[in-house]
Scaffold this active site. Sequence first.
Site, PDB file in Angstrom:
ATOM      1  N   CYS A 149      11.392 -13.678 -15.116  1.00  0.00           N
ATOM      2  CA  CYS A 149      12.972 -13.340 -14.734  1.00  0.00           C
ATOM      3  C   CYS A 149      13.431 -12.151 -15.409  1.00  0.00           C
ATOM      4  O   CYS A 149      12.993 -11.186 -15.465  1.00  0.00           O
ATOM      5  CB  CYS A 149      13.650 -14.689 -14.732  1.00  0.00           C
ATOM      6  SG  CYS A 149      15.402 -14.428 -14.097  1.00  0.00           S
ATOM      7  N   ASP A 303      13.476 -17.389  -3.040  1.00  0.00           N
ATOM      8  CA  ASP A 303      14.356 -17.406  -4.460  1.00  0.00           C
ATOM      9  C   ASP A 303      15.754 -17.024  -4.065  1.00  0.00           C
ATOM     10  O   ASP A 303      16.168 -15.981  -3.608  1.00  0.00           O
ATOM     11  CB  ASP A 303      13.474 -16.199  -5.165  1.00  0.00           C
ATOM     12  CG  ASP A 303      13.983 -16.214  -6.630  1.00  0.00           C
ATOM     13  OD1 ASP A 303      15.064 -16.800  -6.903  1.00  0.00           O
ATOM     14  OD2 ASP A 303      13.337 -15.866  -7.572  1.00  0.00           O
ATOM     15  N   HIS A 332      12.670 -19.885  -7.222  1.00  0.00           N
ATOM     16  CA  HIS A 332      12.688 -19.102  -8.460  1.00  0.00           C
ATOM     17  C   HIS A 332      11.965 -20.091  -9.497  1.00  0.00           C
ATOM     18  O   HIS A 332      11.329 -19.399 -10.383  1.00  0.00           O
ATOM     19  CB  HIS A 332      14.230 -18.841  -8.942  1.00  0.00           C
ATOM     20  CG  HIS A 332      14.402 -18.084 -10.265  1.00  0.00           C
ATOM     21  ND1 HIS A 332      14.002 -16.580  -9.937  1.00  0.00           N
ATOM     22  CD2 HIS A 332      14.632 -18.285 -11.285  1.00  0.00           C
ATOM     23  CE1 HIS A 332      14.342 -16.172 -11.395  1.00  0.00           C
ATOM     24  NE2 HIS A 332      14.610 -17.131 -11.857  1.00  0.00           N
TER      25      HIS A 332
END
Length: 358
Positions: A149, A303, A332
């Site tokens: 991320c 996601d 995610h």
Amino acid sequence: MTAPARETTVEERVRQQIERTIQRSIKGLEYISTGDPAVGLTPKEVIHARGTLKLYHYRPQSDEVYRVPVMLVMSLVSKPYILDLTPGQSLVEFLLKKGFDVYMIDWGVPRPEDTKLRLEDYVLDFIPDCAERVMRDSEEDEVSVIGYCMGGQLATMYGALHADGPMKNLACFTTPVDADGMTLFKQWTDRRYFDVDRVVDTLGNVPPELLFASFDMLKPAARVAKNVQLWDNLWNDEFVKSYRMFDRWAADQIPFPGECFRQVTKEFMWENKLAKNELEIGGRRVDLGKIKAPFIHIVAEHDHIVPYEAAKPLVPMIGSEDKREVMLKGGHVSLVAGGNAIYRLWPQLESWLGERSV
């Protein structure tokens, strides 16, 4: 010839539901009365500490180890144990058993005096310093970097600004590069309504409650649905254990260093400078085209935090000849941890990284 499966009778289904209802009540009391499950259990040593930052080296779990060490880079707002949940559900443990020499940067929980930290500190100081220490500890002159991320953002910025540095390989998971693709986040942080200067000037570090609420608002009905799903599966010990670990991590957000939050909000979310190739850090332009190391970006099909439109431009922007994007089913978080990850992402990463770590 195989005999046909016997159909479950009405009486058996009723007894099953009664038993599950009883177990839900018993397990529900246990759920309320017991503490959080232990996480981050893979044995490790702290080889470097600086402020709240800790650099971990995990103990080998294989007789033969790949030559190139691996350094994991996490987001600034999430605890790193999502990559080391519990034995059997730990990416760190998996990599160790497959023969990788694993290190991790844990940013820690920022203190009031850390509100002045900016991207410059992370990209031009902390990550290069940790990479040097990993190489010194492993006695190698290269290091593979894996970013999750926002950790992927930091890793790509580091790679772009240290193109002649020691980065052998770069792998990113669900890394946003185009803020225009983060439609709901764009709405929450719209400059017409969101006074980021007032937030930072008043609070310093941005409280985790604000960050948690913003993630929650992306799917406002998700928490209710999760609670219903939990109740329906309270009889199932494995489900409850997994639920508690993921729920603990999701709620265990940490403050965002104030000046870095201001910088990211204005330059990434508002101006979209990273996608436009206009972002400057320390007076130097972050040109992702300068990254020549082998690169892989693994994205999640479902996601909602980093939608595919936000992640899609990353691979084309990287300058490597050896680069690819892999889309896997999952969200995610389930992309990197849990049963989905064990059979999808982890083998993909092992195969790709193993070929490039000798």
